[in-house]
Design a protein around this motif. Structure first.
Motif, mmCIF file in Angstrom:
data_model
loop_
_atom_site.group_PDB
_atom_site.id
_atom_site.type_symbol
_atom_site.label_atom_id
_atom_site.label_comp_id
_atom_site.label_asym_id
_atom_site.label_seq_id
_atom_site.Cartn_x
_atom_site.Cartn_y
_atom_site.Cartn_z
ATOM 1 N N LEU A 32 -70.482 -57.082 16.980
ATOM 2 C CA LEU A 32 -70.940 -58.142 17.894
ATOM 3 C C LEU A 32 -70.194 -57.949 19.200
ATOM 4 C CD1 LEU A 32 -72.564 -61.059 17.752
ATOM 5 C CD2 LEU A 32 -70.242 -61.876 18.159
ATOM 6 N N SER A 33 -70.942 -57.765 20.296
ATOM 7 C CA SER A 33 -70.261 -57.612 21.582
ATOM 8 C C SER A 33 -70.553 -58.834 22.450
ATOM 9 C CB SER A 33 -70.698 -56.318 22.282
ATOM 10 O OG SER A 33 -71.786 -56.539 23.118
ATOM 11 N N GLU A 34 -69.792 -58.933 23.536
ATOM 12 C CA GLU A 34 -69.992 -60.061 24.456
ATOM 13 C C GLU A 34 -71.445 -60.095 24.936
ATOM 14 O OE1 GLU A 34 -66.952 -59.224 27.283
ATOM 15 O OE2 GLU A 34 -67.728 -57.238 27.719
ATOM 16 N N ARG A 35 -72.059 -58.918 25.019
ATOM 17 C CA ARG A 35 -73.458 -58.840 25.470
ATOM 18 C C ARG A 35 -74.396 -59.571 24.498
ATOM 19 N NH1 ARG A 35 -75.135 -53.174 28.009
ATOM 20 N NH2 ARG A 35 -73.422 -53.759 29.361
ATOM 21 N N ASP A 36 -74.099 -59.505 23.196
ATOM 22 C CA ASP A 36 -74.928 -60.202 22.196
ATOM 23 C C ASP A 36 -74.834 -61.721 22.399
ATOM 24 O OD1 ASP A 36 -75.747 -57.821 20.795
ATOM 25 O OD2 ASP A 36 -73.705 -57.716 20.006
ATOM 26 N N ILE A 37 -73.639 -62.183 22.764
ATOM 27 C CA ILE A 37 -73.444 -63.625 22.959
ATOM 28 C C ILE A 37 -74.193 -64.079 24.220
ATOM 29 C CG2 ILE A 37 -71.739 -65.471 23.306
ATOM 30 C CD1 ILE A 37 -69.719 -63.729 21.757
ATOM 31 N N VAL A 38 -74.061 -63.304 25.282
ATOM 32 C CA VAL A 38 -74.760 -63.635 26.539
ATOM 33 C C VAL A 38 -76.273 -63.676 26.306
ATOM 34 C CG1 VAL A 38 -75.314 -62.774 28.857
ATOM 35 C CG2 VAL A 38 -72.950 -62.759 28.051
ATOM 36 N N ARG A 39 -76.776 -62.671 25.581
ATOM 37 C CA ARG A 39 -78.222 -62.584 25.306
ATOM 38 C C ARG A 39 -78.679 -63.799 24.488
ATOM 39 N NH1 ARG A 39 -78.652 -57.466 22.385
ATOM 40 N NH2 ARG A 39 -78.269 -56.402 24.330
ATOM 41 N N ALA A 40 -77.902 -64.184 23.489
ATOM 42 C CA ALA A 40 -78.276 -65.319 22.626
ATOM 43 C C ALA A 40 -78.313 -66.610 23.444
ATOM 44 C CB ALA A 40 -77.289 -65.442 21.466
ATOM 45 N N MET B 279 -75.583 -60.155 15.449
ATOM 46 C CA MET B 279 -74.845 -58.875 15.500
ATOM 47 C C MET B 279 -75.824 -57.696 15.408
ATOM 48 S SD MET B 279 -73.356 -58.707 11.640
ATOM 49 C CE MET B 279 -74.435 -58.208 10.281
ATOM 50 N N THR B 280 -75.342 -56.508 15.733
ATOM 51 C CA THR B 280 -76.106 -55.278 15.489
ATOM 52 C C THR B 280 -75.629 -54.729 14.150
ATOM 53 O OG1 THR B 280 -76.190 -54.845 17.860
ATOM 54 C CG2 THR B 280 -76.638 -52.977 16.406
ATOM 55 N N ALA B 281 -76.576 -54.603 13.208
ATOM 56 C CA ALA B 281 -76.179 -54.230 11.837
ATOM 57 C C ALA B 281 -76.057 -52.713 11.647
ATOM 58 C CB ALA B 281 -77.161 -54.820 10.836
ATOM 59 N N THR B 282 -76.797 -51.961 12.461
ATOM 60 C CA THR B 282 -76.714 -50.491 12.322
ATOM 61 C C THR B 282 -75.738 -49.975 13.373
ATOM 62 O OG1 THR B 282 -79.009 -50.534 11.659
ATOM 63 C CG2 THR B 282 -78.098 -48.379 12.181
ATOM 64 N N VAL B 283 -74.546 -49.666 12.925
ATOM 65 C CA VAL B 283 -73.474 -49.330 13.875
ATOM 66 C C VAL B 283 -73.270 -47.819 13.941
ATOM 67 C CG1 VAL B 283 -71.047 -49.707 14.457
ATOM 68 C CG2 VAL B 283 -72.348 -51.505 13.296
ATOM 69 N N VAL B 284 -73.193 -47.309 15.157
ATOM 70 C CA VAL B 284 -72.863 -45.899 15.367
ATOM 71 C C VAL B 284 -71.338 -45.796 15.334
ATOM 72 C CG1 VAL B 284 -72.985 -43.956 16.973
ATOM 73 C CG2 VAL B 284 -74.929 -45.530 16.759
ATOM 74 N N THR B 285 -70.819 -44.944 14.482
ATOM 75 C CA THR B 285 -69.360 -44.802 14.353
ATOM 76 C C THR B 285 -68.960 -43.352 14.641
ATOM 77 O OG1 THR B 285 -69.497 -44.281 12.007
ATOM 78 C CG2 THR B 285 -69.266 -46.608 12.587
ATOM 79 N N LYS C 235 -76.331 -46.684 25.539
ATOM 80 C CA LYS C 235 -76.043 -47.882 26.344
ATOM 81 C C LYS C 235 -75.192 -48.924 25.614
ATOM 82 C CE LYS C 235 -79.862 -47.684 29.620
ATOM 83 N NZ LYS C 235 -80.383 -46.365 29.288
ATOM 84 N N PHE C 236 -74.142 -48.455 24.903
ATOM 85 C CA PHE C 236 -73.138 -49.398 24.415
ATOM 86 C C PHE C 236 -71.755 -48.872 24.748
ATOM 87 C CE2 PHE C 236 -74.777 -47.414 20.355
ATOM 88 C CZ PHE C 236 -73.762 -46.491 20.202
ATOM 89 N N ARG C 237 -70.783 -49.770 24.669
ATOM 90 C CA ARG C 237 -69.456 -49.450 25.203
ATOM 91 C C ARG C 237 -68.353 -49.429 24.160
ATOM 92 N NH1 ARG C 237 -69.936 -54.267 29.373
ATOM 93 N NH2 ARG C 237 -70.827 -55.093 27.437
ATOM 94 N N HIS C 238 -68.738 -49.516 22.888
ATOM 95 C CA HIS C 238 -67.742 -49.550 21.811
ATOM 96 C C HIS C 238 -68.185 -48.674 20.654
ATOM 97 C CE1 HIS C 238 -67.345 -53.319 24.084
ATOM 98 N NE2 HIS C 238 -66.057 -53.137 23.871
ATOM 99 N N VAL C 239 -67.255 -47.897 20.118
ATOM 100 C CA VAL C 239 -67.580 -47.096 18.921
ATOM 101 C C VAL C 239 -66.416 -47.218 17.923
ATOM 102 C CG1 VAL C 239 -68.139 -44.807 18.019
ATOM 103 C CG2 VAL C 239 -68.998 -45.474 20.263
HETATM 104 P P1 AMP Z 1 -71.580 -53.177 24.355
HETATM 105 O O1 AMP Z 1 -72.053 -52.340 25.502
HETATM 106 O O2 AMP Z 1 -70.638 -52.445 23.462
HETATM 107 O O3 AMP Z 1 -71.099 -54.523 24.799
HETATM 108 O O4 AMP Z 1 -72.857 -53.438 23.399
HETATM 109 C C1 AMP Z 1 -74.185 -53.499 23.840
HETATM 110 C C2 AMP Z 1 -75.110 -53.704 22.621
HETATM 111 O O5 AMP Z 1 -74.975 -52.598 21.722
HETATM 112 C C3 AMP Z 1 -74.819 -54.944 21.780
HETATM 113 O O6 AMP Z 1 -76.052 -55.416 21.273
HETATM 114 C C4 AMP Z 1 -73.936 -54.435 20.638
HETATM 115 O O7 AMP Z 1 -74.072 -55.194 19.439
HETATM 116 C C5 AMP Z 1 -74.472 -53.034 20.455
HETATM 117 N N1 AMP Z 1 -73.428 -52.088 20.065
HETATM 118 C C6 AMP Z 1 -72.179 -51.980 20.572
HETATM 119 N N2 AMP Z 1 -71.506 -50.982 20.026
HETATM 120 C C7 AMP Z 1 -72.346 -50.409 19.128
HETATM 121 C C8 AMP Z 1 -72.236 -49.309 18.212
HETATM 122 N N3 AMP Z 1 -71.140 -48.567 18.122
HETATM 123 N N4 AMP Z 1 -73.320 -49.025 17.414
HETATM 124 C C9 AMP Z 1 -74.465 -49.753 17.531
HETATM 125 N N5 AMP Z 1 -74.626 -50.784 18.358
HETATM 126 C C10 AMP Z 1 -73.584 -51.117 19.164
#
Ligand code: AMP
Length: 143
Positions: free
Chosen positions: A51-59, A76-82, A100-104
């Protein structure tokens, strides 16, 4: 260079939260810890999502302030890229840019053992560029 270099410097602590807590709880924790994302875990420490701050803003944008009382599992995003600690930093930069996400999160043997943010990568790259410049200056001075 790989993710291990970043983790050695920043540590392996990962802020987590359980899926039945609310977006309000998540917003508080993100603010207290001064971070942008939480890994969502079950009470037995299994990773369930992110769950990122972006998910909260969007909700909140879609559903108003009432969304703050929703469960994290709804947003939350359930399929996480690790990645692993052996993943190349360049590869991570490409993934973050393309997806386009900022956390892994860093996962090894199914165990959460760190998280890399885009801020960590920028910090690492700046240090690397400074080192390269210093080496070049020294080379020129001694040539
Ligand atoms: P962020 O840029 O990390 O704030 O996230 C942007 C969006 O991507 C949000 O909907 C997050 O839940 C999702 N997200 C962030 N990191 C990951 C990740 N590693 N794998 C999949 N989704 C992600």
């Amino acid at each position: 260079m790989n993710v291990e270099h970043i983790l050695r410097e920043k540590g392996r602590d990962v802020a987590t939260i359980e899926p039945d807590r609310t977006l309000r709880d998540a917003a508080r924790l993100l603010t207290e810890r001064r971070i942008g994302a939480l890994v969502v875990t079950s009470p037995d420490h299994k990773s369930l999502g992110i769950l990122s701050e972006r998910d909260i803003v969007r909700a909140v944008a879609r559903e108003g302030a009432a969304a703050l009382d929703h469960r994290i599992s709804q947003h939350m995003t359930a399929t996480v890229v690790t990645c692993t600690s052996r993943s190349a930093i360049n590869e991570l930069m490409e993934i973050m840019t393309a997806r386009k996400f900022r956390h892994v999160p860093v996962v090894e043997d199914g165990r959460l053992c760190g998280i890399v943010s885009i801020g960590d990568i920028v910090k690492y790259r700046l240090a690397e560029i400074e080192d390269e410049q210093r080496a070049l200056r020294e080379y020129i001075a001694t040539a």
